[in-house]
Scaffold this motif. Structure first.
Motif, PDB file in Angstrom:
ATOM      1  N   SER A  75     -13.003 -28.304  54.982  1.00 32.30           N
ATOM      2  CA  SER A  75     -12.663 -28.327  56.406  1.00 32.30           C
ATOM      3  C   SER A  75     -11.189 -28.645  56.545  1.00 32.30           C
ATOM      4  O   SER A  75     -10.648 -29.447  55.793  1.00 32.30           O
ATOM      5  N   PHE A  76     -10.553 -27.989  57.494  1.00 34.98           N
ATOM      6  CA  PHE A  76      -9.192 -28.377  57.883  1.00 34.98           C
ATOM      7  C   PHE A  76      -9.341 -29.083  59.217  1.00 34.98           C
ATOM      8  O   PHE A  76      -9.636 -28.440  60.217  1.00 34.98           O
ATOM      9  N   GLY A  77      -9.183 -30.404  59.233  1.00 34.99           N
ATOM     10  CA  GLY A  77      -9.421 -31.147  60.460  1.00 34.99           C
ATOM     11  C   GLY A  77     -10.870 -30.984  60.860  1.00 34.99           C
ATOM     12  O   GLY A  77     -11.771 -31.266  60.075  1.00 34.99           O
TER      13      GLY A  77
ATOM     14  N   THR B 258     -14.412 -26.171  60.077  1.00 35.53           N
ATOM     15  CA  THR B 258     -15.035 -25.952  58.780  1.00 35.53           C
ATOM     16  C   THR B 258     -14.763 -24.516  58.362  1.00 35.53           C
ATOM     17  O   THR B 258     -15.202 -23.580  59.017  1.00 35.53           O
ATOM     18  N   VAL B 259     -14.022 -24.353  57.289  1.00 39.35           N
ATOM     19  CA  VAL B 259     -13.671 -23.014  56.825  1.00 39.35           C
ATOM     20  C   VAL B 259     -14.693 -22.535  55.802  1.00 39.35           C
ATOM     21  O   VAL B 259     -15.105 -21.378  55.811  1.00 39.35           O
ATOM     22  N   ILE B 260     -15.112 -23.432  54.915  1.00 42.18           N
ATOM     23  CA  ILE B 260     -16.126 -23.107  53.919  1.00 42.18           C
ATOM     24  C   ILE B 260     -17.279 -24.090  54.057  1.00 42.18           C
ATOM     25  O   ILE B 260     -17.138 -25.262  53.717  1.00 42.18           O
TER      26      ILE B 260
ATOM     27  N   GLY C  85     -13.868  -9.798  51.097  1.00 38.12           N
ATOM     28  CA  GLY C  85     -14.316 -10.069  52.461  1.00 38.12           C
ATOM     29  C   GLY C  85     -13.172  -9.804  53.398  1.00 38.12           C
ATOM     30  O   GLY C  85     -12.034  -9.629  52.961  1.00 38.12           O
ATOM     31  N   PRO C  86     -13.458  -9.768  54.696  1.00 32.37           N
ATOM     32  CA  PRO C  86     -12.390  -9.492  55.651  1.00 32.37           C
ATOM     33  C   PRO C  86     -11.365 -10.621  55.668  1.00 32.37           C
ATOM     34  O   PRO C  86     -11.625 -11.719  55.188  1.00 32.37           O
ATOM     35  N   SER C  87     -10.208 -10.357  56.202  1.00 34.96           N
ATOM     36  CA  SER C  87      -9.133 -11.338  56.278  1.00 34.96           C
ATOM     37  C   SER C  87      -9.605 -12.592  57.005  1.00 34.96           C
ATOM     38  O   SER C  87     -10.300 -12.487  58.010  1.00 34.96           O
ATOM     39  N   GLY C  88      -9.260 -13.749  56.476  1.00 35.67           N
ATOM     40  CA  GLY C  88      -9.609 -14.999  57.140  1.00 35.67           C
ATOM     41  C   GLY C  88     -10.995 -15.508  56.835  1.00 35.67           C
ATOM     42  O   GLY C  88     -11.457 -16.469  57.442  1.00 35.67           O
ATOM     43  N   CYS C  89     -11.694 -14.903  55.863  1.00 38.21           N
ATOM     44  CA  CYS C  89     -13.071 -15.322  55.596  1.00 38.21           C
ATOM     45  C   CYS C  89     -13.134 -16.482  54.613  1.00 38.21           C
ATOM     46  O   CYS C  89     -14.193 -17.002  54.320  1.00 38.21           O
ATOM     47  N   GLY C  90     -11.979 -16.894  54.080  1.00 39.23           N
ATOM     48  CA  GLY C  90     -11.986 -18.072  53.211  1.00 39.23           C
ATOM     49  C   GLY C  90     -11.892 -17.772  51.730  1.00 39.23           C
ATOM     50  O   GLY C  90     -12.138 -18.641  50.900  1.00 39.23           O
ATOM     51  N   LYS C  91     -11.501 -16.566  51.375  1.00 34.99           N
ATOM     52  CA  LYS C  91     -11.369 -16.218  49.953  1.00 34.99           C
ATOM     53  C   LYS C  91     -10.262 -17.028  49.294  1.00 34.99           C
ATOM     54  O   LYS C  91     -10.465 -17.648  48.248  1.00 34.99           O
ATOM     55  N   THR C  92      -9.084 -17.016  49.924  1.00 32.38           N
ATOM     56  CA  THR C  92      -7.943 -17.744  49.356  1.00 32.38           C
ATOM     57  C   THR C  92      -8.264 -19.233  49.260  1.00 32.38           C
ATOM     58  O   THR C  92      -7.982 -19.878  48.253  1.00 32.38           O
ATOM     59  N   THR C  93      -8.869 -19.769  50.308  1.00 30.68           N
ATOM     60  CA  THR C  93      -9.221 -21.190  50.302  1.00 30.68           C
ATOM     61  C   THR C  93     -10.141 -21.514  49.128  1.00 30.68           C
ATOM     62  O   THR C  93      -9.945 -22.501  48.420  1.00 30.68           O
ATOM     63  N   THR C  94     -11.144 -20.663  48.901  1.00 29.33           N
ATOM     64  CA  THR C  94     -12.065 -20.878  47.783  1.00 29.33           C
ATOM     65  C   THR C  94     -11.311 -20.871  46.454  1.00 29.33           C
ATOM     66  O   THR C  94     -11.492 -21.756  45.611  1.00 29.33           O
TER      67      THR C  94
HETATM   68  N1  LIG Z   1      -3.843 -25.181  55.828  1.00 29.82           N
HETATM   69  C1  LIG Z   1      -4.715 -24.707  56.747  1.00 29.82           C
HETATM   70  N2  LIG Z   1      -4.918 -25.374  57.903  1.00 29.82           N
HETATM   71  C2  LIG Z   1      -5.791 -24.914  58.818  1.00 29.82           C
HETATM   72  N3  LIG Z   1      -6.517 -23.791  58.691  1.00 29.82           N
HETATM   73  C3  LIG Z   1      -6.365 -23.078  57.573  1.00 29.82           C
HETATM   74  C4  LIG Z   1      -5.461 -23.492  56.534  1.00 29.82           C
HETATM   75  N4  LIG Z   1      -5.511 -22.584  55.530  1.00 29.82           N
HETATM   76  C5  LIG Z   1      -6.403 -21.655  55.928  1.00 29.82           C
HETATM   77  N5  LIG Z   1      -6.937 -21.943  57.142  1.00 29.82           N
HETATM   78  C6  LIG Z   1      -7.941 -21.165  57.858  1.00 29.82           C
HETATM   79  O1  LIG Z   1      -9.005 -20.954  56.984  1.00 29.82           O
HETATM   80  C7  LIG Z   1      -9.539 -19.658  57.155  1.00 29.82           C
HETATM   81  C8  LIG Z   1      -9.637 -18.959  55.830  1.00 29.82           C
HETATM   82  O2  LIG Z   1      -8.342 -18.730  55.342  1.00 29.82           O
HETATM   83  P1  LIG Z   1      -8.108 -17.978  53.969  1.00 29.82           P
HETATM   84  O3  LIG Z   1      -8.879 -18.666  52.911  1.00 29.82           O
HETATM   85  O4  LIG Z   1      -6.637 -17.894  53.783  1.00 29.82           O
HETATM   86  O5  LIG Z   1      -8.694 -16.547  54.250  1.00 29.82           O
HETATM   87  P2  LIG Z   1      -8.590 -15.215  53.394  1.00 29.82           P
HETATM   88  O6  LIG Z   1      -7.838 -15.511  52.149  1.00 29.82           O
HETATM   89  O7  LIG Z   1      -9.994 -14.825  53.143  1.00 29.82           O
HETATM   90  O8  LIG Z   1      -7.892 -14.212  54.253  1.00 29.82           O
HETATM   91  C9  LIG Z   1      -8.669 -18.945  58.159  1.00 29.82           C
HETATM   92  O9  LIG Z   1      -9.336 -18.927  59.383  1.00 29.82           O
HETATM   93  C10 LIG Z   1      -7.430 -19.792  58.231  1.00 29.82           C
HETATM   94  O10 LIG Z   1      -6.905 -19.771  59.523  1.00 29.82           O
END
Ligand SMILES: Nc1ncnc2c1ncn2[C@@H]1O[C@H](COP(=O)(O)OP(=O)(O)O)[C@@H](O)[C@H]1O
Ligand SMILES: [Mg+2]
Lengths: 353, 295
Positions: free
Chosen positions: A12-14, A17-19, A36-45
């Protein structure tokens, strides 16, 4: 044996909940693609796996060792970034060898490994250049070289090809795939491009809003998508979806009847409301074919085949037909549908029937 | 070329000359005038008719111990304060960039010294370092060191001048280096973290070289500015005790406005200009060598 294990990992960011808690295990030597589509949390994972992002909950293990709270450097992973992230003031040679030099590897070993990597990646002519004097493709190769000389346990790639032009992308994806095969190193590869995912992966994980929708090998994903989202995401042009009823062994669209193969009919029985899904490329003759009448709105000749963008009872339908297929905008035409390739989804849960 | 284009070509003079003459008048004339004056004796008190003396003024300057003393003072103040400003400024910029605890408080106030007029800063410093009334000597007293003659002992006076310069101008260095740090690509540092490069090596091998061109520029600006220091010295020590803290600019000021020796002052100004140019050129040549090693 699972090489990388994510158990109930969440982020979670604040308050956002992203994942939500996510489970994923990756076999030794597997090439796993997160798509997955942009913003789905791939990079975060991926960043949680790398340790660049802390986890909000759950547990991560690499090679049987719990690394949930380990620093990125302690995880024995190597990462390739979308923007290459090369050290701009170092030559290609220094970029590739820098990490080893920091860790006190002896000169001979460094030179040997840099030579090996540059041979593998065709970087020999550029070893003394600075990154700014390289093309995008060459830079990404340097980034890959920097990752592989370290002989890590896991490679992580975050959309490494999205800054390259289409032709180079196709070449590089084959190169990366072959390289990973040869080295046998476990790899996690993030992309939003389903073609990249399908062509490179041993196993594809389709994500939506931080949730794994389906994890399977590319063919299964294509032939037996677990739900409407996966069916729609995988394949290009995308699958057509039409609301329908199943009665007396046939699919009933508004006023059209498409008979099903007997075993499908027996499996599905009678159903009031279903989503009937058919891919454009499955509008072709077969042992169990049916006819579908559609209202062509536009015609897109692609060379090997032609796309007919039409309308059936107010729903958009794309059909892929032979270039010589007689069709004219405005004049209803009849296409053949291969009913053995039909997909059915629950209209409410969107799960595969 | 036909006559029409020739006429149109002639128009360029109408556009060029006015601007050129204005530049000549307002920027070059004073310089040229000062240069001619520097070759004459010209005294206002007692009034003396200007007389051409050639390079006599310059010869006198180069032979004067006071000139070389002020040159040394200027160099010491400038070099030491710029070195300290750079080190402190870089450290503070790093702290702010990495949001060290307390950074947000400092972020609000750190620019304040830079906004104050140097004369104001010097007046404050004069009170702070006052031998009997200043808080610094109160502290020294409390520590049992006793009162120190901050502004009347040559070495202490230099130290105070350097301290004041550093206090006032470190924020400037911090500001520019912080902007530089924030413009560096984050992924490069993440790549280094993944490659298990320790913090200290990350700084020396990545951050520092990437900020080197900016550092060269910042230090250059501070060196040139520092060389011109006069206001703080004027207010704090007046160049004293004796002439032990007299800088080049203060020396020129004293010649011009205490002795009213205009010819000599002009010659001093030009000497000063030459010194700054030589100093700057040497610095830039050295800096270029350094950056070429990295860039
Ligand atoms: N540092 C952060 N603070 C707040 N929200 C974030 C942060 N990094 C990513 N997010 C949010 O988390 C979600 C997933 O981001 P991300 O993992 O980059 O997606 P993807 O790589 O699948 O395009 C997005 O909605 C993004 O706005
Ligand atoms: Mg991303």
């Amino acid at each position: 044996m699972a090489h990388v294990e994510m158990e109930q990992v969440s982020k979670s960011f604040g308050t956002a909940t992203v994942i939500p808690p996510l489970d994923l295990s990756i076999r030794d030597g597997e090439f796993l693609v997160l798509v997955g589509p942009s913003g789905c949390g791939k990079t975060t994972t991926l960043r949680m796996l790398a340790g660049l992002e802390t986890v909000s909950g759950g547990r991560i293990a690499i090679g049987g060792r719990d690394v949930t709270h380990a620093r990125p450097g302690e995880r024995d992973i190597a990462m390739v970034f979308q923007n290459y992230a090369l050290y701009p003031h170092m030559t290609v040679r220094d970029n590739i060898g820098y990490a080893m030099r920091v860790h006190g590897t002896d000169r001979g070993t460094i030179d040997a490994r840099v030579a090996e990597a540059s041979r593998l990646l065709g970087l020999e002519p550029y070893l003394d250049r600075k990154p700014r004097n390289l093309s995008g493709g060459q830079r990404q190769r340097v980034a890959i070289g920097r990752a592989l000389v370290r002989h890590p346990q896991v490679f992580l790639f975050d959309e490494p090809l999205s800054n390259l032009d289409a032709k180079l992308r196709v070449e590089m994806r084959t190169e990366i795939k072959l390289l990973q095969r040869r080295l046998g190193t476990t790899a996690v590869y993030v992309t939003h491009d389903q073609v990249e995912a399908m062509t490179m992966a041993d196993r594809v994980v389709v994500m939506r809003a931080g949730v794994i929708e389906q994890a399977a090998d590319p063919i299964t994903l294509y032939e037996r998508p677990a739900n409407r989202f996966v069916a729609n995401f995988i394949g290009s042009p995308a699958m057509n979806f039409l609301p329908a009823r199943i009665e007396r062994g046939a699919v009933h669209l508004v006023s059209q009847v498409l008979p099903l193969p007997p075993e499908e009919a027996a499996r599905l029985r009678e159903r009031g409301d279903v989503l009937f899904g058919i891919r454009p490329e499955h509008m072709r003759p077969s042992a169990h074919q049916a006819s579908l009448t559609l209202e062509p709105r536009a015609i897109e000749p692609l060379g090997p085949h032609t796309l007919v963008l039409g309308d059936v009872g107010g729903h958009r339908v794309t059909a892929q037909v032979d270039p010589r297929f007689p069709v004219q905008v405005g004049q209803p035409c009849v296409v053949t549908v291969d009913m053995t390739q039909a997909h059915f989804f629950d209209p409410v849960t969107e799960a595969r029937l | 070329m036909n006559s029409a284009t020739a006429r149109r070509d002639g128009i360029k003079h109408a556009f060029l000359w006015p601007a050129f003459l204005v530049v000549l008048l307002i920027s070059l004339f004073p310089l040229i005038y000062a240069l001619t004056v520097s070759f004459q004796t010209m005294r206002i008190v007692p009034p003396m008719p200007p007389r051409f003396v050639g390079v006599q003024n310059y010869a006198e300057i180069l032979a004067s111990a006071r000139f070389w003393g002020s040159m040394w003072t200027t160099a010491v103040i400038t070099v030491l304060s710029v070195v300290l400003e750079y080190i402190l400024g870089f450290a503070l910029a790093l702290a702010l960039h990495h949001n060290v605890p307390g950074a947000s408080l400092y972020r609000v106030t750190f620019l304040l010294p830079m906004f104050l007029a140097p004369v104001g800063v010097a007046l404050i410093a004069r009170m702070v370092f006052h031998p009997y009334l200043g808080p610094v000597n109160d502290l020294m007293g409390a520590l049992g060191v006793g009162n120190l003659p901050f502004l009347t002992e040559p070495n202490l006076a230099m130290a105070v001048l350097i301290t004041v310069e550093v206090w006032q101008w470190t924020p400037f260095v911090t500001l520019l280096l912080l902007a530089g740090l924030q413009s560096l690509p984050g992924e490069v540092f993440e790549a280094a973290r993944v490659d298990n490069v320790p913090v200290w090596r990350r700084f020396w091998d990545i951050t520092f070289p990437m900020l080197l061109p900016l550092s060269v520029a910042v230090v250059f600006i501070r060196l040139i500015e520092g060389f011109k220091v006069i206001d703080t010295v004027f207010v704090l020590t007046g160049g004293g005790p004796g002439t032990s803290t007299e800088t080049l600019t203060l020396f020129a000021y004293n010649e011009g406005f205490k002795k009213f020796n205009i010819g000599m002052t002009s010659a001093l100004s030009f000497t000063f200009l030459v010194v700054v140019i030589v100093f700057g050129t040497v610095y830039l040549a050295l800096a270029q060598r350094l950056t070429r090693r990295y860039a």
